[in-house]
Design an enzyme around this catalytic site. Structure first.
Site, PDB file in Angstrom:
ATOM      1  N   SER A 163       0.829  -1.198   0.000  1.00 21.65           N
ATOM      2  CA  SER A 163       0.000   0.000   0.000  1.00 21.65           C
ATOM      3  C   SER A 163       0.870   1.257   0.000  1.00 21.65           C
ATOM      4  O   SER A 163       1.632   1.481  -0.939  1.00 21.65           O
ATOM      5  CB  SER A 163      -0.980  -0.059   1.184  1.00 21.65           C
ATOM      6  OG  SER A 163      -2.016   0.878   1.035  1.00 21.65           O
TER       7      SER A 163
ATOM      8  N   ASP B  66     -10.096  -5.773  -3.246  1.00 21.65           N
ATOM      9  CA  ASP B  66      -9.500  -4.731  -2.402  1.00 21.65           C
ATOM     10  C   ASP B  66     -10.413  -3.511  -2.413  1.00 21.65           C
ATOM     11  O   ASP B  66     -10.710  -2.956  -3.477  1.00 21.65           O
ATOM     12  CB  ASP B  66      -8.123  -4.381  -2.977  1.00 21.65           C
ATOM     13  CG  ASP B  66      -7.314  -3.441  -2.108  1.00 21.65           C
ATOM     14  OD1 ASP B  66      -7.907  -2.515  -1.524  1.00 21.65           O
ATOM     15  OD2 ASP B  66      -6.086  -3.617  -2.056  1.00 21.65           O
TER      16      ASP B  66
ATOM     17  N   HIS C  60      -7.229  -6.162   0.926  1.00 20.10           N
ATOM     18  CA  HIS C  60      -6.079  -5.296   1.193  1.00 20.10           C
ATOM     19  C   HIS C  60      -5.308  -5.721   2.446  1.00 20.10           C
ATOM     20  O   HIS C  60      -4.394  -5.025   2.868  1.00 20.10           O
ATOM     21  CB  HIS C  60      -6.582  -3.845   1.359  1.00 20.10           C
ATOM     22  CG  HIS C  60      -5.534  -2.791   1.177  1.00 20.10           C
ATOM     23  ND1 HIS C  60      -4.955  -2.512  -0.042  1.00 20.10           N
ATOM     24  CD2 HIS C  60      -4.951  -1.930   2.064  1.00 20.10           C
ATOM     25  CE1 HIS C  60      -4.075  -1.524   0.100  1.00 20.10           C
ATOM     26  NE2 HIS C  60      -4.047  -1.161   1.364  1.00 20.10           N
TER      27      HIS C  60
END
EC number: 3.1.2.12
Length: 278
Positions: free
Chosen positions: A145, A223, A256
């Site tokens: 991320s 995600d 995620h």
């Protein structure tokens, strides 16, 4: 440097250290996994950069990377995601301030005093690791991320420093997504030209062919941040236009979380080993 923790792990050692950072003007913590020694050759290093709200322990405790790192003989170094401490500027939002350093050098007050994570990762931390541990100068970088953004910009801005780069669900185009716009406008000011040097897509378009290194990106199609914040297809298009050796894998059903990272971290370690262990 002060050792905070040490644990035997897959015949190697998982350690946590604190040191005073001259770059960030505060004490910093990092975690390191030292695989069992093999011969007299110092092992290479994979740096892992974590995402928003994380510290050096998230990857250490959740990703399950130590088994394969021990098998391959790769040192894992996990820095924190920002400077820390009462004197360090902060924000109430999860996506700004401590835990959200975005791996750049801030230019705006009050952030510029401490938020120089880019310099810390490029210079101070690797020099410290080299001086305190028996490691080679061969290294690769990966992250998740915000940390995927960090890994990509570190590789793109420092040709020749890393053998390879990988990322899980990276923020590839921060100049154009809410997380990046909030962070960049705060840390860097309103001059959007200054933002471009911290944007993977802009850096890739500006890159030279001889500087390209093998790149692997995994992205879950479930995600919740995929459409609004991550947009890996934008980087894939830049890579296509630049003939950059990048593989983007869309993983069906994955989100995620660290469950996603744990599912594919072995692939990433073996990917990096191809180049680190040459």
């Amino acid at each position: 440097m002060e050792m905070l923790e040490e644990h035997r792990c897959f015949e190697g050692w998982q350690q946590r250290w604190r040191h005073d950072s001259s770059t960030l003007n505060c004490p910093m913590t990092f975690s390191i996994f030292l695989p069992p020694p093999r011969d007299h050759t110092p092992p290479p290093v994979l740096y892992w950069l974590s995402g928003l709200t994380c510290n050096d322990e998230n990857f250490t405790t959740k990703a399950g990377a130590q088994r394969v790192a021990a098998e391959l003989g790769i040192v894992l170094v996990m820095p924190d995601t920002s400077p820390r401490g009462e004197q360090v500027a902060n924000d109430d939002g999860y996506d700004l301030g401590q835990g959200a350093g975005f791996y750049l050098n801030a230019t705006q007050p009050p952030w510029a005093t401490h938020y120089r994570m880019y310099d810390y990762l490029r210079d101070e931390l690797p020099a410290l690791v080299q001086s305190q541990f028996n490691v080679s100068d061969r290294c690769a970088i990966s992250g998740h991320s915000m940390g995927g953004h960090g890994a990509l910009i570190m590789a793109l801005k420092n040709p020749g420093k890393y053998t390879s780069v990988s990322a899980f669900a990276p923020i590839v185009n921060p100049c154009s997504v809410p997380w990046g716009i909030k962070a960049f406008s705060t840390y860097l000011g309103e001059d959007k030209n200054a933002w471009l040097e911290w944007d993977s897509c802009a850096l890739m378009y500006a890159s030279n062919a001889q500087d390209a290194i093998p790149t692997l990106i995994d992205q879950g199609d479930n995600d919740q941040f995929l459409a609004d914040q991550l947009q890996p297809a934008v980087l894939a298009e830049a890579a296509r236009q630049k003939a950059w050796p990048m593989t983007l894998r869309i993983q069906p059903g994955y989100d995620h979380s660290y469950y996603f990272i744990a599912s594919f971290i072995e692939d990433h370690l073996r990917f990096h080993a191809q180049y680190l262990l040459k």
